[in-house]
Design a protein around this motif. Structure first.
Motif, PDB file in Angstrom:
ATOM      1  N   GLY A  69      15.552  -9.530 -10.700  1.00 45.42           N
ATOM      2  CA  GLY A  69      15.345 -10.347 -11.753  1.00 45.42           C
ATOM      3  C   GLY A  69      14.068 -10.640 -12.226  1.00 45.42           C
ATOM      4  N   LEU A  70      13.795 -10.752 -13.356  1.00 42.05           N
ATOM      5  CA  LEU A  70      12.528 -10.649 -14.065  1.00 42.05           C
ATOM      6  C   LEU A  70      12.179 -12.121 -14.628  1.00 42.05           C
ATOM      7  N   GLY A  71      10.998 -12.753 -14.176  1.00 39.55           N
ATOM      8  CA  GLY A  71      10.537 -13.959 -14.715  1.00 39.55           C
ATOM      9  C   GLY A  71      11.348 -15.185 -14.003  1.00 39.55           C
ATOM     10  N   TRP A  72      11.639 -15.101 -12.785  1.00 40.04           N
ATOM     11  CA  TRP A  72      12.407 -16.296 -12.533  1.00 40.04           C
ATOM     12  C   TRP A  72      11.960 -16.410 -10.880  1.00 40.04           C
ATOM     13  N   GLN A  73      10.809 -16.854 -10.608  1.00 41.54           N
ATOM     14  CA  GLN A  73      10.273 -16.887  -9.288  1.00 41.54           C
ATOM     15  C   GLN A  73      10.461 -18.128  -8.372  1.00 41.54           C
TER      16      GLN A  73
ATOM     17  N   CYS B 141       6.854  -1.353 -11.423  1.00 37.02           N
ATOM     18  CA  CYS B 141       6.842  -3.067 -11.906  1.00 37.02           C
ATOM     19  C   CYS B 141       5.681  -3.696 -11.295  1.00 37.02           C
ATOM     20  N   THR B 142       5.717  -4.900 -11.611  1.00 42.36           N
ATOM     21  CA  THR B 142       4.586  -5.609 -10.957  1.00 42.36           C
ATOM     22  C   THR B 142       4.933  -5.945  -9.425  1.00 42.36           C
ATOM     23  N   GLU B 143       3.740  -6.187  -8.522  1.00 38.51           N
ATOM     24  CA  GLU B 143       4.132  -6.390  -7.243  1.00 38.51           C
ATOM     25  C   GLU B 143       4.818  -7.619  -6.798  1.00 38.51           C
ATOM     26  N   ASP B 144       4.807  -8.546  -7.724  1.00 38.23           N
ATOM     27  CA  ASP B 144       5.843  -9.577  -7.317  1.00 38.23           C
ATOM     28  C   ASP B 144       7.224  -9.467  -7.461  1.00 38.23           C
ATOM     29  N   HIS B 145       7.605  -8.341  -7.999  1.00 40.98           N
ATOM     30  CA  HIS B 145       8.934  -7.988  -8.137  1.00 40.98           C
ATOM     31  C   HIS B 145       9.581  -6.949  -7.075  1.00 40.98           C
ATOM     32  N   LEU B 146       8.797  -6.869  -6.110  1.00 43.51           N
ATOM     33  CA  LEU B 146       9.175  -6.026  -4.995  1.00 43.51           C
ATOM     34  C   LEU B 146       9.066  -6.757  -3.668  1.00 43.51           C
ATOM     35  N   GLU B 147       9.785  -6.354  -2.643  1.00 49.04           N
ATOM     36  CA  GLU B 147       9.938  -7.019  -1.449  1.00 49.04           C
ATOM     37  C   GLU B 147      10.013  -5.844  -0.428  1.00 49.04           C
ATOM     38  N   ARG B 148       9.749  -5.878   0.920  1.00 45.47           N
ATOM     39  CA  ARG B 148       9.769  -5.073   2.015  1.00 45.47           C
ATOM     40  C   ARG B 148      11.270  -4.746   2.282  1.00 45.47           C
ATOM     41  N   LYS B 149      11.588  -3.532   2.590  1.00 48.06           N
ATOM     42  CA  LYS B 149      13.073  -3.089   2.798  1.00 48.06           C
ATOM     43  C   LYS B 149      13.199  -3.612   4.339  1.00 48.06           C
ATOM     44  N   PRO B 150      14.316  -4.651   4.435  1.00 48.30           N
ATOM     45  CA  PRO B 150      14.801  -4.850   5.738  1.00 48.30           C
ATOM     46  C   PRO B 150      14.874  -3.773   6.714  1.00 48.30           C
ATOM     47  N   GLU B 151      14.520  -3.897   7.948  1.00 49.97           N
ATOM     48  CA  GLU B 151      14.201  -2.648   8.855  1.00 49.97           C
ATOM     49  C   GLU B 151      15.644  -2.394   9.230  1.00 49.97           C
ATOM     50  N   HIS B 152      16.495  -3.258   9.118  1.00 51.30           N
ATOM     51  CA  HIS B 152      17.941  -2.836   9.752  1.00 51.30           C
ATOM     52  C   HIS B 152      18.713  -2.034   8.583  1.00 51.30           C
ATOM     53  N   LEU B 153      18.201  -1.829   7.601  1.00 46.86           N
ATOM     54  CA  LEU B 153      19.021  -1.076   6.508  1.00 46.86           C
ATOM     55  C   LEU B 153      18.415   0.307   6.240  1.00 46.86           C
ATOM     56  N   THR B 154      19.080   1.049   5.962  1.00 50.51           N
ATOM     57  CA  THR B 154      18.844   2.333   5.630  1.00 50.51           C
ATOM     58  C   THR B 154      18.625   2.628   3.807  1.00 50.51           C
TER      59      THR B 154
ATOM     60  N   GLN C 149       0.870  -1.059   0.117  1.00 49.97           N
ATOM     61  CA  GLN C 149       0.101  -0.087  -0.042  1.00 49.97           C
ATOM     62  C   GLN C 149       0.745   1.290   0.139  1.00 49.97           C
ATOM     63  N   GLU C 150       0.338   2.250  -0.191  1.00 46.82           N
ATOM     64  CA  GLU C 150       1.050   3.540  -0.054  1.00 46.82           C
ATOM     65  C   GLU C 150       1.790   3.867   0.999  1.00 46.82           C
ATOM     66  N   GLY C 151       3.041   4.186   0.763  1.00 43.89           N
ATOM     67  CA  GLY C 151       3.897   4.528   2.082  1.00 43.89           C
ATOM     68  C   GLY C 151       4.771   3.441   2.548  1.00 43.89           C
ATOM     69  N   ASP C 152       4.514   2.151   2.127  1.00 43.81           N
ATOM     70  CA  ASP C 152       5.407   1.057   2.171  1.00 43.81           C
ATOM     71  C   ASP C 152       6.810   1.076   1.878  1.00 43.81           C
ATOM     72  N   GLU C 153       7.881   0.927   2.552  1.00 48.81           N
ATOM     73  CA  GLU C 153       9.237   1.077   2.134  1.00 48.81           C
ATOM     74  C   GLU C 153       9.527  -0.206   1.379  1.00 48.81           C
ATOM     75  N   VAL C 154      10.202  -0.246   0.490  1.00 49.24           N
ATOM     76  CA  VAL C 154      10.464  -1.470  -0.310  1.00 49.24           C
ATOM     77  C   VAL C 154      11.719  -1.534  -1.086  1.00 49.24           C
ATOM     78  N   ILE C 155      12.017  -2.710  -1.741  1.00 44.01           N
ATOM     79  CA  ILE C 155      13.300  -2.954  -2.315  1.00 44.01           C
ATOM     80  C   ILE C 155      12.851  -3.885  -3.459  1.00 44.01           C
ATOM     81  N   VAL C 156      13.627  -3.313  -4.563  1.00 47.22           N
ATOM     82  CA  VAL C 156      13.448  -4.133  -6.018  1.00 47.22           C
ATOM     83  C   VAL C 156      14.210  -5.295  -6.142  1.00 47.22           C
TER      84      VAL C 156
END
Length: 331
Positions: free
Chosen positions: A89-93, A120-133, A79-86
């Protein structure tokens, strides 16, 4: 939106900072406001070897972290405001022996992350690890995923074993060093640069030697179980000579000539294993993020450039000045 773009000329001369269209996310897509975009040697290869002047304008870049700016109506993961990381890789689940047909990497052939926004599509994002800037998370994805698969999926590295990393200094190899030490492995590194040898020792390397010296003489008492080979022709036979009989070489890159010649009789009598590796699946990406969160691992962050310093950044990585990761501060 502002973006670093390659068009009109071959090589680094085709790079420029310009306004590009900011696309609206489709139903299953997420638009990310990029904070930091990480840079890899692949980006240099894209603009110097693969992308030509007659091709359409391209935004390079495979890595990024940022904040979700908008989502399509079918998106459920963010949802809007989530901190994410890209995930680059595309197409290798799913985990597999090799990438599936159609596997691509963000930043070619489609637009990449060196821009104020990335969609990008939502399956190519993950939540940013909390301990990382944002800076740390933005330079993490491609290099950390490559290191994780090479060491653990392909190399099957275990605590107490010895891994050797010729040519220490790249983002991938600094991750290999940190990952290996996190599980209790012994790490040997090489570099032509004395300063990089010293930096590696500070990070926990057990032994550091010159890439150009005789490895067998320098490491006479060492048993190398796993060697990560990324240099290519210049060091491949030295690598083969130093790995213990029955040991393993994993390769995923070549900064010198791609083609190597080996003594095949020496190879099969030594019972060696030679394995290729390429980045990793989305499953491995999530495993890697879990691993770095568990061990509180951070990238070795060398330098973050402004978008206006794009030329300096490409020249910096071209000359291998970096020890660890570099990136662009976008926001």
């Amino acid at each position: 939106m502002r973006a670093i773009v390659h068009e009109g000329k071959d090589g680094l001369e085709g790079l420029k900072l310009k306004e590009m269209q900011n696309s609206q996310p489709n139903d299953n897509e997420v638009r990310v406001k990029v904070h930091t975009a990480g840079m890899n040697r692949r980006d240099l290869a894209v603009v110097t070897k693969r992308h030509k002047a007659e091709d359409p304008a391209l935004i390079p870049g495979s890595d990024a972290s940022g904040t979700v700016e908008s989502v399509g109506k079918s998106v459920t993961k963010f949802q809007e405001g989530d901190e994410v990381i890209v995930n680059p890789g595309l197409g290798w689940q799913k985990n597999s022996d090799a990438p599936p047909e159609g596997f691509e990497i963000v930043g070619l052939p489609d637009h990449g992350t060196f821009a104020e926004y990335y969609t990008c599509t939502e399956d190519h994002l993950e939540r940013k690890p909390e301990h990382l800037t944002f800076e740390e998370a933005g330079v993490l994805p491609l290099a950390a995923l490559t290191a994780y698969r090479a060491l653990f999926t392909r190399g099957d590295l275990e605590a107490g074993q010895t891994v050797m990393l010729p040519g220490i200094g790249s983002g991938v190899l600094t991750f290999c060093l940190k990952f290996a030490k996190a599980i209790g492995a012994r790490v040997i590194v090489t570099s032509r640069s004395e300063s990089k040898q010293k930096e590696a020792l500070k990070l926990g390397a057990d032994v550091a030697i010159s890439t150009e010296e005789n490895w067998q003489e320098a490491l006479a008492s060492e048993q190398v179980d796993l060697l990560i080979e990324t240099i290519g022709n210049a060091t491949f036979n030295k690598s083969l000579d130093i790995v213990r009989k029955g040991g393993t070489i994993v390769t995923f890159g070549s900064t010198t000539d791609d083609e190597v010649t080996i003594n095949i009789r020496q190879f099969f009598y030594g019972q060696y294993n030679l394995l290729g590796s390429t980045m990793g699946s989305a499953e491995e990406f999530r495993e890697m993020l879990g691993f770095i969160s568990e061990h509180k691992i951070k990238p070795q962050l060398d330098k973050v450039f402004s978008m206006e310093e794009y030329k300096e950044a490409f020249e910096y990585i071209q000359k291998s000045k970096n020890f660890g990761k570099i990136g662009f501060h976008v926001r």
